[in-house]
Design a protein around this motif. Structure first.
Motif, PDB file in Angstrom:
ATOM      1  N   TYR A 173       0.985  -1.321  -0.230  1.00 31.20           N
ATOM      2  CA  TYR A 173      -0.031   0.162  -0.009  1.00 31.20           C
ATOM      3  C   TYR A 173       0.912   1.190  -0.019  1.00 31.20           C
ATOM      4  O   TYR A 173       0.685   2.063  -0.775  1.00 31.20           O
ATOM      5  CB  TYR A 173      -0.910   0.067   1.104  1.00 31.20           C
ATOM      6  N   GLY A 174       1.908   1.043   0.649  1.00 36.13           N
ATOM      7  CA  GLY A 174       2.923   2.345   0.496  1.00 36.13           C
ATOM      8  C   GLY A 174       3.404   2.625  -0.676  1.00 36.13           C
ATOM      9  O   GLY A 174       3.519   3.627  -1.069  1.00 36.13           O
ATOM     10  N   ARG A 175       3.862   1.604  -1.506  1.00 35.56           N
ATOM     11  CA  ARG A 175       4.297   1.706  -2.855  1.00 35.56           C
ATOM     12  C   ARG A 175       3.103   2.222  -3.767  1.00 35.56           C
ATOM     13  O   ARG A 175       3.322   3.245  -4.587  1.00 35.56           O
ATOM     14  CB  ARG A 175       4.894   0.344  -3.394  1.00 35.56           C
ATOM     15  N   LEU A 176       1.961   1.553  -3.505  1.00 34.14           N
ATOM     16  CA  LEU A 176       1.005   2.024  -4.481  1.00 34.14           C
ATOM     17  C   LEU A 176       0.570   3.405  -4.200  1.00 34.14           C
ATOM     18  O   LEU A 176       0.396   4.274  -5.022  1.00 34.14           O
ATOM     19  CB  LEU A 176      -0.420   1.139  -4.092  1.00 34.14           C
ATOM     20  N   ASN A 177       0.487   4.078  -3.079  1.00 38.15           N
ATOM     21  CA  ASN A 177       0.097   5.233  -2.502  1.00 38.15           C
ATOM     22  C   ASN A 177       1.383   6.353  -3.151  1.00 38.15           C
ATOM     23  O   ASN A 177       0.918   7.468  -3.472  1.00 38.15           O
ATOM     24  CB  ASN A 177      -0.321   5.543  -1.043  1.00 38.15           C
ATOM     25  N   ALA A 178       2.682   5.839  -3.027  1.00 37.24           N
ATOM     26  CA  ALA A 178       3.710   6.734  -3.485  1.00 37.24           C
ATOM     27  C   ALA A 178       3.443   7.117  -5.072  1.00 37.24           C
ATOM     28  O   ALA A 178       3.675   8.002  -5.296  1.00 37.24           O
ATOM     29  CB  ALA A 178       4.984   6.045  -2.903  1.00 37.24           C
ATOM     30  N   MET A 189       5.535  -4.073 -10.745  1.00 36.62           N
ATOM     31  CA  MET A 189       5.386  -4.310  -9.642  1.00 36.62           C
ATOM     32  C   MET A 189       4.601  -5.781  -9.761  1.00 36.62           C
ATOM     33  O   MET A 189       4.842  -6.579  -8.834  1.00 36.62           O
ATOM     34  CB  MET A 189       4.597  -3.435  -8.664  1.00 36.62           C
ATOM     35  N   ALA A 190       3.400  -5.930 -10.657  1.00 39.74           N
ATOM     36  CA  ALA A 190       2.711  -6.985 -10.659  1.00 39.74           C
ATOM     37  C   ALA A 190       3.357  -7.948 -11.185  1.00 39.74           C
ATOM     38  O   ALA A 190       2.944  -9.277 -10.922  1.00 39.74           O
ATOM     39  CB  ALA A 190       1.258  -6.627 -11.683  1.00 39.74           C
ATOM     40  N   MET A 239       3.317 -11.381  -5.732  1.00 40.88           N
ATOM     41  CA  MET A 239       2.073 -12.177  -6.075  1.00 40.88           C
ATOM     42  C   MET A 239       0.830 -12.249  -5.396  1.00 40.88           C
ATOM     43  O   MET A 239      -0.288 -12.325  -6.198  1.00 40.88           O
ATOM     44  CB  MET A 239       2.569 -13.659  -6.269  1.00 40.88           C
ATOM     45  N   ASN A 240       0.901 -12.410  -4.244  1.00 40.97           N
ATOM     46  CA  ASN A 240      -0.211 -12.191  -3.381  1.00 40.97           C
ATOM     47  C   ASN A 240      -0.753 -10.767  -3.413  1.00 40.97           C
ATOM     48  O   ASN A 240      -2.126 -10.874  -2.742  1.00 40.97           O
ATOM     49  CB  ASN A 240       0.062 -12.440  -1.974  1.00 40.97           C
ATOM     50  N   ILE A 249      -2.870  -4.540  -6.745  1.00 41.30           N
ATOM     51  CA  ILE A 249      -2.097  -3.752  -7.825  1.00 41.30           C
ATOM     52  C   ILE A 249      -2.906  -3.393  -9.037  1.00 41.30           C
ATOM     53  O   ILE A 249      -2.899  -2.165  -9.458  1.00 41.30           O
ATOM     54  CB  ILE A 249      -0.713  -4.339  -8.270  1.00 41.30           C
ATOM     55  N   TYR A 250      -3.720  -4.421  -9.722  1.00 42.39           N
ATOM     56  CA  TYR A 250      -4.302  -4.118 -10.710  1.00 42.39           C
ATOM     57  C   TYR A 250      -5.486  -3.275 -10.430  1.00 42.39           C
ATOM     58  O   TYR A 250      -6.004  -2.343 -11.218  1.00 42.39           O
ATOM     59  CB  TYR A 250      -5.024  -5.398 -11.549  1.00 42.39           C
TER      60      TYR A 250
END
Length: 176
Positions: free
Chosen positions: A110-115, A136-137, A143-144, A149-150
């Motif tokens: 979530y940190g990476r996605l939000n960044a 990332m995906a 993987m989990n 991510i999508y």
């Protein structure tokens, strides 16, 4: 400090503010408690929806966080507060700090996605964000979390008003 917390819990913000100011200007107030006072000031600002001030005081209180994981969680919270107040650059910095510090894979994802999401300056930035999510995906490490991510990528495509790409990513998220 405990009384300030009680006032805040009872929505008595004026009383809490008075006590905060009294302690702030008290020459006998111990330095070792300053970060705790900053923490309750952050809470006081948060409860009144002054998110940028809450972030600043929570940042000052970071030395009080107990251990690496709590520090990472506080950094994530600071990033969320900055994001809520419209300070994308500061939010991105704190999301990245939380990612570097945490051992929790959910917080990392979530940190990476939000960044990544903070960079919305132009069309190229959105393309870069989507490419970062695709990379990332593909990594086994995530993987989990591919569905998340999508889904995040679909939200970005929705901002572009690209319905076909949004639907494709949502279906991919569901399949994963």
């Amino acid at each position: 400090i405990w009384q300030i917390r009680n006032y805040i819990a009872q929505d008595e913000y004026a009383e809490a503010a008075g006590l905060i100011e009294t302690l702030r200007h008290d020459p006998l107030f111990p330095d070792r408690l300053q970060t705790e006072l900053d923490e309750v000031r952050a809470l006081w600002f948060y409860k009144q929806e002054y998110y940028d001030s809450a972030a600043a005081y929570l940042q000052k209180a970071l030395p009080d966080a107990q251990g690496r994981e709590e520090t990472a969680r506080w950094e994530y919270l600071i990033a969320q507060l900055y994001e809520k107040s419209g300070h994308s650059d500061e939010a991105k910095d704190f999301y990245e700090k939380a990612v570097r510090r945490t051992l929790n894979p959910v917080l990392e994802v979530y940190g990476r996605l939000n960044a990544i999401r903070q960079n919305r300056s132009n069309e190229k930035a959105l393309d870069d964000n989507l490419e970062a999510l695709r990379k990332m995906a593909r990594k086994d490490r995530y993987m989990n979390y591919r569905d998340i991510i999508y889904y995040a990528a679909a939200q970005m495509q929705m901002e572009r008003k690209d319905t076909a790409a949004t639907m494709a990513l949502l279906l991919k998220s569901t399949r994963v």
